[in-house]
Scaffold this motif. Structure first.
Motif, short mmCIF file in Angstrom:
data_model
loop_
_atom_site.label_atom_id
_atom_site.label_comp_id
_atom_site.label_asym_id
_atom_site.label_seq_id
_atom_site.Cartn_x
_atom_site.Cartn_y
_atom_site.Cartn_z
N LYS A 78 0.83 -1.21 0.00
CA LYS A 78 0.00 0.00 0.00
C LYS A 78 0.87 1.26 0.00
CE LYS A 78 -3.91 -2.34 1.05
NZ LYS A 78 -3.37 -3.63 0.61
N VAL A 79 0.28 2.34 -0.47
CA VAL A 79 0.94 3.64 -0.41
C VAL A 79 1.26 3.96 1.06
CG1 VAL A 79 0.55 6.13 -0.72
CG2 VAL A 79 -0.09 4.51 -2.53
N GLY A 80 2.47 4.48 1.29
CA GLY A 80 2.87 4.85 2.65
C GLY A 80 3.71 3.78 3.33
N GLU A 81 3.70 2.55 2.80
CA GLU A 81 4.49 1.50 3.44
C GLU A 81 5.97 1.67 3.08
OE1 GLU A 81 2.31 -2.40 4.47
OE2 GLU A 81 2.05 -2.10 2.30
N LYS A 82 6.82 1.30 4.05
CA LYS A 82 8.27 1.35 3.81
C LYS A 82 8.73 -0.03 3.34
CE LYS A 82 9.43 5.23 6.62
NZ LYS A 82 8.75 5.59 7.84
N VAL A 83 9.59 0.00 2.34
CA VAL A 83 9.97 -1.26 1.69
C VAL A 83 11.48 -1.36 1.44
CG1 VAL A 83 7.78 -1.80 0.55
CG2 VAL A 83 9.36 -0.18 -0.53
N ILE A 84 11.95 -2.61 1.41
CA ILE A 84 13.32 -2.90 0.97
C ILE A 84 13.22 -3.19 -0.53
CG2 ILE A 84 15.32 -4.40 1.26
CD1 ILE A 84 13.95 -5.23 4.00
N VAL A 85 14.11 -2.57 -1.29
CA VAL A 85 14.08 -2.71 -2.75
C VAL A 85 15.27 -3.54 -3.20
CG1 VAL A 85 14.00 -1.42 -4.92
CG2 VAL A 85 13.15 -0.35 -2.81
N PRO A 86 15.05 -4.74 -3.71
CA PRO A 86 16.20 -5.52 -4.17
C PRO A 86 16.81 -4.93 -5.44
CG PRO A 86 14.15 -6.73 -4.56
CD PRO A 86 13.77 -5.45 -3.89
N TRP A 92 8.47 -12.02 -13.06
CA TRP A 92 8.25 -13.35 -12.46
C TRP A 92 7.49 -14.31 -13.36
CZ3 TRP A 92 11.23 -15.08 -8.80
CH2 TRP A 92 11.99 -14.13 -8.10
N GLY A 93 6.87 -13.78 -14.42
CA GLY A 93 6.17 -14.68 -15.34
C GLY A 93 7.05 -15.20 -16.46
N ASN A 134 8.31 -8.05 -5.92
CA ASN A 134 9.69 -7.58 -5.84
C ASN A 134 10.03 -6.72 -4.63
OD1 ASN A 134 11.07 -8.76 -8.04
ND2 ASN A 134 10.00 -7.40 -9.46
N LEU A 135 9.04 -6.24 -3.90
CA LEU A 135 9.33 -5.39 -2.74
C LEU A 135 9.00 -6.14 -1.45
CD1 LEU A 135 7.75 -2.03 -3.99
CD2 LEU A 135 10.19 -2.56 -3.77
N ALA A 136 9.83 -5.93 -0.44
CA ALA A 136 9.54 -6.54 0.87
C ALA A 136 9.31 -5.43 1.88
CB ALA A 136 10.72 -7.40 1.31
N ARG A 137 8.32 -5.62 2.76
CA ARG A 137 8.09 -4.60 3.81
C ARG A 137 9.33 -4.50 4.68
NH1 ARG A 137 2.91 -6.99 3.83
NH2 ARG A 137 1.46 -5.46 2.99
N MET A 297 23.10 -11.88 -8.26
CA MET A 297 22.31 -12.18 -7.05
C MET A 297 20.84 -12.44 -7.40
SD MET A 297 21.27 -8.59 -5.25
CE MET A 297 19.49 -8.81 -5.17
N PRO A 298 20.22 -13.37 -6.69
CA PRO A 298 18.77 -13.56 -6.87
C PRO A 298 18.03 -12.38 -6.24
CG PRO A 298 19.80 -15.43 -5.74
CD PRO A 298 20.79 -14.31 -5.73
N GLY A 299 16.97 -11.96 -6.86
CA GLY A 299 16.18 -10.85 -6.31
C GLY A 299 14.83 -11.32 -5.83
N GLY A 300 13.91 -10.41 -5.73
CA GLY A 300 12.54 -10.76 -5.40
C GLY A 300 12.21 -10.67 -3.93
#
Ligand code: NDP
Ligand code: ZN
Length: 353
Positions: A78-86, A92-93, A134-137, A297-300
Motif C-alpha cells: 500500500k501507499v505509505g508502506e516502507k519497503v526494501i528494494v532488491p 516473475w512470469g 519484488n518489494l519486501a516490507r 544475485m537472486p532478487g525478489g
C-alpha cells in the motif's frame, strides 16, 4: 511532474539531471527513497563502461524507500508502506523465472534493471516493476541504513557462499573482502565453514572479516595468495573458493588453490578484458572436478524477507559495513566517489534522505 536524479551522462561522466517522474504500470509501484547506497557496480558501469554506453541514465540500485503510488493490480502493498528494494527485480512470469533463474528473466542479467536498462534509485522517485513480487516490507525497528545492505550486499555476498556450495566444516577462501566479500565471509560462516580464509589488504576490511567469522586473514599485497594458502594448508588447498574481488586473473589463483572436487563461486563483476583464463594443468587437464559457478544475485520479495529475518533475529549485523553515513541527496556524489576511490577507512557509504 519533474524530478531530479543523479545520472551516468556517458562513459566516465556523471551529474545531476532532471527527468519526468516515472509512470506506474498496473502491477508496479513508484517509490521515494529514504536510504540509498552506491555500489562498486556503479563504478564498473560508469568508469569502465562495463555494460556499454548509457546516456542520462539515473544510477543506483540499492534502496529502502516509501511507496508513493501503486498500480491498480497491486494486491498487497500500500501507499505509505516502507519497503526494501532488491537490486534485482525479475519479471516473475518469464520462462527464465519458471526455470529457477529469475535474475536472468528476459535474457542474461536482465533481472538487473535499475541503472542497467532503466533509471535507478538515485532520484526523488523511482519505478519498481511487479511490486508485490519484488518489494519486501521493511520490518518494524530495522534501521533503514542497515536494511539498505539487504538490497545487494547481503544477497550477493551470501549468493557467493551458495554458488560455492559451502558445507559444514569446509575450508573456504573468500578472495576480496569489500562489503560483498564480507557478506560472503558471513555467509560461509552461517553455512558452517570450518577454516575460513579472508583475502584483502585494508585493515578496516580485514578486521571486519575477523568479526564476520574469518579464522585466517591473508594480505594479497604481502605475496602470492596461492602460496600463502598452500603454506597454511600443508599444500592441500581449500574445499571452496568465493571470489568477490580481484580481477580476471583471480580465476587462475582460485582454480589453483581449490582441491579436486572443489567449487568456485564467483560474484565479482568483471568490468574489463575479453577473456577469463583457466590454468590447464591446475584444472586437472580439464578433468579435475573443479567447478566454476558465477552468478548475479537472486532478487525478489521472498529472498528479501528471508534475508531480512537474519538481521531482525540478530544472526547478521550489517552495521559493521557502514563506515560512512551521509544525510541528504546533496551528498550522493561524494558517496559515489568514495566507492570509486576506496579510501583506507571505507567499507560502504550510505546516504539517508
Ligand atoms: P570492493 O572494491 O569494495 O572490494 C573488492 C575487494 O577485492 C577488496 O577487499 C580488495 O582489497 C580486494 N582485491 C582487490 N584486488 C585484489 C587482488 N588482486 N587480489 C585479491 N583481492 C583483491 O568491492 P565490493 O565488495 O563493493 O564488490 C565486489 C564485486 O562484486 C564488485 O565487482 C561488484 O561490482 C560486484 N557485485 C556483484 C554483484 C552480483 O550480483 N554478482 C552485485 C553487487 C556487486 P583492498 O580494498 O584491501 O585492496
Ligand atoms: Zn550493486
Amino acid at each position: 511532474m519533474k524530478m531530479k536524479g543523479y545520472a551516468m551522462l556517458g562513459i566516465g561522466r556523471t551529474g545531476w539531471i532532471e527527468k519526468e517522474v516515472p509512470a506506474c504500470g498496473p502491477l508496479d509501484a513508484i517509490v521515494r527513497p529514504i536510504a540509498v547506497s552506491p555500489c562498486t557496480s556503479d563504478i564498473h558501469t560508469v568508469w569502465e563502461g562495463a555494460i556499454g554506453e548509457r546516456t542520462d541514465m539515473i544510477l543506483g540500485h540499492e534502496a529502502v524507500g516509501e511507496i508513493v503510488e501503486v498500480g491498480s493490480l497491486v494486491k498487497d502493498l500500500k501507499v505509505g508502506e516502507k519497503v526494501i528494494v532488491p537490486a534485482i527485480t525479475p519479471d516473475w512470469g518469464s520462462r527464465e523465472a519458471q526455470g529457477g533463474y529469475a535474475m536472468h528473466s528476459g535474457g542474461m542479467l536482465s533481472g538487473w534493471k535499475f541503472s542497467n536498462f532503466k533509471d535507478g534509485v538515485f532520484a526523488e522517485y523511482f519505478h519498481v516493476n511487479e511490486a508485490d513480487a519484488n518489494l519486501a516490507r521493511l520490518p518494524r525497528g530495522l534501521d533503514p541504513a542497515c536494511a539498505v545492505m539487504l538490497s545487494d550486499m547481503v544477497p550477493t555476498g551470501l549468493h557467493g557462499a551458495e554458488l560455492a556450495d559451502v558445507q559444514y566444516g569446509d575450508s573456504v577462501c573468500v578472495v576480496g573482502i569489500g562489503p560483498v566479500g564480507l557478506m560472503s565471509v558471513a555467509g560461509a560462516a552461517l553455512r558452517g565453514a570450518g577454516r575460513l580464509f579472508a583475502v584483502g589488504s585494508r585493515s578496516v576490511c580485514l578486521e571486519a572479516a575477523r568479526s564476520y567469522g574469518a579464522t585466517d586473514l591473508i594480505n594479497y599485497r604481502h605475496g602470492d595468495i596461492v602460496t600463502q594458502i598452500m603454506d597454511k594448508t600443508g599444500g592441500q588447498g581449500v574445499d571452496k573458493v568465493i571470489i568477490a574481488g580481484g580481477d580476471n586473473d583471480t580465476f587462475i589463483q582460485a582454480v589453483t588453490m581449490v582441491k579436486p572436487g572443489g567449487r568456485i563461486g564467483n560474484v565479482n563483476y568483471l568490468g574489463a578484458g575479453d577473456f577469463v583464463r583457466v590454468p590447464r594443468v591446475e584444472w586437472g587437464c580439464g578433468m579435475g572436478h573443479k567447478t566454476i559457478a558465477g552468478g548475479l544475485m537472486p532478487g525478489g520479495r521472498l529472498r528479501m524477507e528471508k534475508l531480512a529475518a537474519l538481521l531482525v533475529n540478530g544472526r547478521l549485523d550489517t552495521s559493521r559495513l557502514l563506515t560512512h553515513r551521509f544525510q541528504g541527496f546533496e551528498h550522493l556524489e561524494e558517496a559515489l566517489l568514495l566507492m570509486k576511490d576506496k579510501p583506507r577507512d571505507l567499507i560502504k557509504p550510505v546516504v539517508l534522505l
